[in-house]
Design an enzyme around this catalytic site. Structure first.
Site, mmCIF file in Angstrom:
data_model
loop_
_atom_site.group_PDB
_atom_site.id
_atom_site.type_symbol
_atom_site.label_atom_id
_atom_site.label_comp_id
_atom_site.label_asym_id
_atom_site.label_seq_id
_atom_site.Cartn_x
_atom_site.Cartn_y
_atom_site.Cartn_z
ATOM 1 N N HIS A 164 19.994 -3.501 29.639
ATOM 2 C CA HIS A 164 19.258 -4.622 30.254
ATOM 3 C C HIS A 164 20.072 -5.362 31.333
ATOM 4 O O HIS A 164 19.557 -5.667 32.406
ATOM 5 C CB HIS A 164 18.836 -5.642 29.198
ATOM 6 C CG HIS A 164 18.150 -5.047 28.010
ATOM 7 N ND1 HIS A 164 17.292 -3.982 28.101
ATOM 8 C CD2 HIS A 164 18.187 -5.381 26.685
ATOM 9 C CE1 HIS A 164 16.828 -3.678 26.887
ATOM 10 N NE2 HIS A 164 17.363 -4.512 26.021
ATOM 11 N N ASP A 223 13.582 0.945 29.097
ATOM 12 C CA ASP A 223 14.440 -0.240 29.039
ATOM 13 C C ASP A 223 13.440 -1.372 29.188
ATOM 14 O O ASP A 223 12.923 -1.600 30.298
ATOM 15 C CB ASP A 223 15.450 -0.252 30.180
ATOM 16 C CG ASP A 223 16.335 -1.479 30.123
ATOM 17 O OD1 ASP A 223 15.809 -2.583 29.866
ATOM 18 O OD2 ASP A 223 17.542 -1.348 30.321
ATOM 19 N N HIS A 224 13.140 -2.059 28.108
ATOM 20 C CA HIS A 224 11.961 -2.939 28.190
ATOM 21 C C HIS A 224 12.156 -4.084 29.182
ATOM 22 O O HIS A 224 11.187 -4.684 29.635
ATOM 23 C CB HIS A 224 11.521 -3.432 26.803
ATOM 24 C CG HIS A 224 12.326 -4.554 26.248
ATOM 25 N ND1 HIS A 224 13.492 -4.372 25.564
ATOM 26 C CD2 HIS A 224 12.123 -5.893 26.263
ATOM 27 C CE1 HIS A 224 13.977 -5.540 25.178
ATOM 28 N NE2 HIS A 224 13.166 -6.484 25.588
HETATM 29 O O1 LIG Z 1 16.778 -4.451 23.318
HETATM 30 C C1 LIG Z 1 17.015 -5.496 22.762
HETATM 31 O O2 LIG Z 1 16.495 -6.632 23.264
HETATM 32 C C2 LIG Z 1 16.327 -7.775 22.438
HETATM 33 C C3 LIG Z 1 16.084 -8.950 23.396
HETATM 34 O O3 LIG Z 1 14.909 -8.725 24.121
HETATM 35 P P1 LIG Z 1 14.028 -9.950 24.652
HETATM 36 O O4 LIG Z 1 12.935 -9.303 25.417
HETATM 37 O O5 LIG Z 1 13.556 -10.694 23.434
HETATM 38 O O6 LIG Z 1 14.923 -10.812 25.469
HETATM 39 C C4 LIG Z 1 17.522 -8.013 21.566
HETATM 40 O O7 LIG Z 1 17.240 -9.058 20.638
HETATM 41 C C5 LIG Z 1 17.869 -6.764 20.802
HETATM 42 O O8 LIG Z 1 19.092 -6.958 20.094
HETATM 43 C C6 LIG Z 1 18.026 -5.583 21.722
HETATM 44 O O9 LIG Z 1 18.109 -4.383 20.948
#
Ligand SMILES: O=C1O[C@H](COP(=O)(O)O)[C@@H](O)[C@H](O)[C@H]1O
Ligand SMILES: NC(=O)C1=CN([C@@H]2O[C@H](COP(=O)(O)OP(=O)(O)OC[C@H]3O[C@@H](n4cnc5c(N)ncnc54)[C@H](OP(=O)(O)O)[C@@H]3O)[C@@H](O)[C@H]2O)C=CC1
Length: 517
Positions: free
Chosen positions: A252, A189-190
């Site tokens: 997230h 989960d980044h």
């Molecule tokens: O996992 C995802 O995250 C991005 C948003 O990540 P961020 O680090 O740029 O805030 C999101 O745009 C995407 O739809 C989703 O799959």
């Protein structure tokens, strides 16, 4: 690897296998992260990277792709130092269809040769930058093709989405667990790799003035906003099935909530931390009825609009999106964590695409001093806030009340800020750098354990079911706005409002910052 304080800690010697090496994630995130780790000495002396996908590529073509990706997306640029060849020569490519076990046998023979010539002791990290439908067959074929027979460790890193709902996630997990043990599986989960999300533990547990206040007695509400300006871009086909609920909230948003709400762990080890996180997810009130879902949740979808003078299409006009789609691109909710610490404290969460700013922020709004007895008659007191700025700006600020200089007892809000981005640059280092490095070191804290995921799906599934069964369609909002008005009403009903994000409140506050504003 060394833990001598004066030396860089590097990952153990290993071969990194990137499945899906010709795809978007590899290009935008994985190759740049590997290069940054290399530049910082974190990959050590002995490593190799094997790219895998179906389409044919020579090693030279593949290295050109890697060069292009790093030039475009990495915070270090190739050629700034004379170490480019030392990096890119580690990359080789093999065309492989994940469904073909014979190809895995060839991969085994190739890997053994690679390990022998580079003196790598059989440690293998498999990163699946692939559609989730392929995770099960890749796991089986890694085993059946003999890729798990080496001495040394074997680790599987898998991307989201992990399933579409609880039953599909459970099936997927079963397939993977037939091959890998839980401590060999690293579910990404980044957001957990982001600096400020990791910082939440330190802010909470290393500061004497937060720890005693961090509960229902002193906190009025918590607001978590993950706003994006982008639309669905070229991901319409995926997104239309997923929507904001599965794309952002299941992972997230709930992960940030758990970091804010969890009890202090007994120790700072992965299992103790994840034990506490899973308790929070299990304590989140589940909305099971249509009435709950209608009153506590807002579902929205962007219509056409404009942002910074640019005309924007509505979601239903985007490529690969059904023109009658009811997929939500915006989600807001009033959630409750039903335990002693948080009873009665609303957690307002919102996320959406085509909102006015790109910003992820967590606002902790404290309760006001008793009845404002000293000052209330003359003026309205603003609550104290702690704001954690996650993305793209990183930092923390408090809003406190202070006397305005002069003869009158006038009070003004003052924001005292630690702007981390101003000191170390925006988003440094990238989440994927930390996560790949952690997986290579076998450090699982910032990866989601299966029981966390399972509990998260059990919050999400009843909401999705209620939307479907009761035909609760998204409210339309113009692209470039803050979503449907209903999202404001959620807070107004409780006497609160969304605090402006991304420093948009600056005119009303005196800023004291570690940078000159
Ligand atoms: O996992 C995802 O995250 C991005 C948003 O990540 P961020 O680090 O740029 O805030 C999101 O745009 C995407 O739809 C989703 O799959
Ligand atoms: N892109 C992003 O920003 C994010 C992606 N993710 C997740 O990461 C994963 C990958 O996403 P993304 O890179 O965008 O997807 P892409 O569609 O861009 O890439 C898919 C990759 O899989 C390969 N592939 C497909 N089928 C096979 C097969 N049968 N055998 C071998 N290789 C195959 C493709 O190469 P080829 O056609 O040559 O075989 C390609 O390299 C997904 O799970 C996605 O949800 C998660 C968060 C963000």
């Amino acid at each position: 690897m060394t833990d001598n304080k004066n030396e860089t800690i590097s990952a153990p010697e290993a071969v990194y296998f990137i499945f899906g090496a010709t795809g978007d994630l590899a290009r935008r995130k994985l190759f740049p992260a590997l290069y940054s780790l290399y530049r910082e000495g974190k990959l050590g002396e002995r490593f190799a990277i094997v790219g895998l996908a179906r389409r044919p590529r020579t090693n030279e073509q593949f290295r050109d792709d890697v060069h292009e990706s790093i030039r475009e997306f990495c915070r270090y640029k190739p050629g700034e130092k004379d170490d480019w060849n030392g990096f890119v020569d580690r990359f080789t490519y093999m065309s492989l269809d994940t469904g073909n076990v014979e190809a895995f046998k060839q991969l085994k023979a190739y890997t053994e040769q690679l390990e022998a010539s580079n003196d790598i002791p059989g440690n293998r990290l498999f990163y699946l930058a692939l559609a989730p439908e392929l995770f099960g067959s890749v796991s089986r074929n890694l085993r059946d093709g003999g890729m798990l027979e080496s001495e040394g460790w074997h680790r599987l890193v898998i991307e989201k989405p992990f399933g579409y709902d609880y039953p599909s996630a459970e099936n997927l997990n079963e397939e993977i667990r037939q091959v890998f043990k839980e401590n060999e599986v690293f579910r990404i989960d980044h957001y957990l790799g982001k600096e400020m999300v990791q910082n939440i533990e330190v802010i909470r547990f290393a500061n004497a003035f937060f720890e005693p206040l961090w509960n229902k007695n002193h906190i009025a509400n918590i607001q978590i906003t993950l706003a994006e300006t982008v639309g669905v871009e070229d991901r319409g086909a995926y997104y239309n099935k997923s929507g904001a609920l599965r794309d952002m909230v299941q992972n997230h948003m709930l992960q940030m909530l758990t970091m804010i709400a969890m009890e202090p762990p007994a120790r700072l080890d992965p299992e103790s931390i994840r034990d506490e996180k899973v308790k929070v997810i299990r304590s989140v009130r589940r909305y099971m009825t249509a009435e709950d879902v209608r009153t506590q949740i807002v579902r929205g979808q962007y219509a056409s609009g404009s942002l910074k003078g640019k005309e924007l299409k509505g979601y239903r006009e985007e490529d690969h999106v059904d023109p009658a789609s009811v997929t939500e691109t915006f989600f807001a909710a009033r959630l409750f964590v039903e335990n002693f610490r948080w009873a009665g404290v609303p957690f307002y969460v919102r996320t959406g695409k085509r909102l006015p700013v790109k910003s992820t922020e967590i606002v902790v709004e404290f309760k006001n001093v008793p009845n404002h007895v000293l000052f209330a008659r003359k003026q309205e007191l603003q609550p104290n806030l702690l704001v954690i700025r996650v993305n793209p700006m990183e930092g923390i600020y408090f809003r406190i009340n202070a006397k305005k200089p002069g003869n009158d007892m006038k009070i003004q809000p003052v924001a005292m800020e630690f702007c981390q981005s101003c000191q170390v640059g925006i988003n440094t280092p990238e989440a994927y750098e930390r996560l790949i490095f952690d997986a290579a070191r076998g450090e699982g804290t910032y990866f989601t354990r299966w029981d966390e995921l399972a509990a998260a799906w059990k919050i999400i599934d009843p909401i999705a079911a209620a939307w479907k069964e009761h035909a609760i369609e998204p409210a339309l909002y113009p692209a470039g706005s803050w979503g449907p008005e209903e999202a404001d009403r959620l807070l107004e009903e409780d006497g609160f409002h969304w605090w402006p994000v991304n420093g948009q409140d600056e005119d009303n506050v005196v800023w004291v910052s570690n940078t000159s504003k």
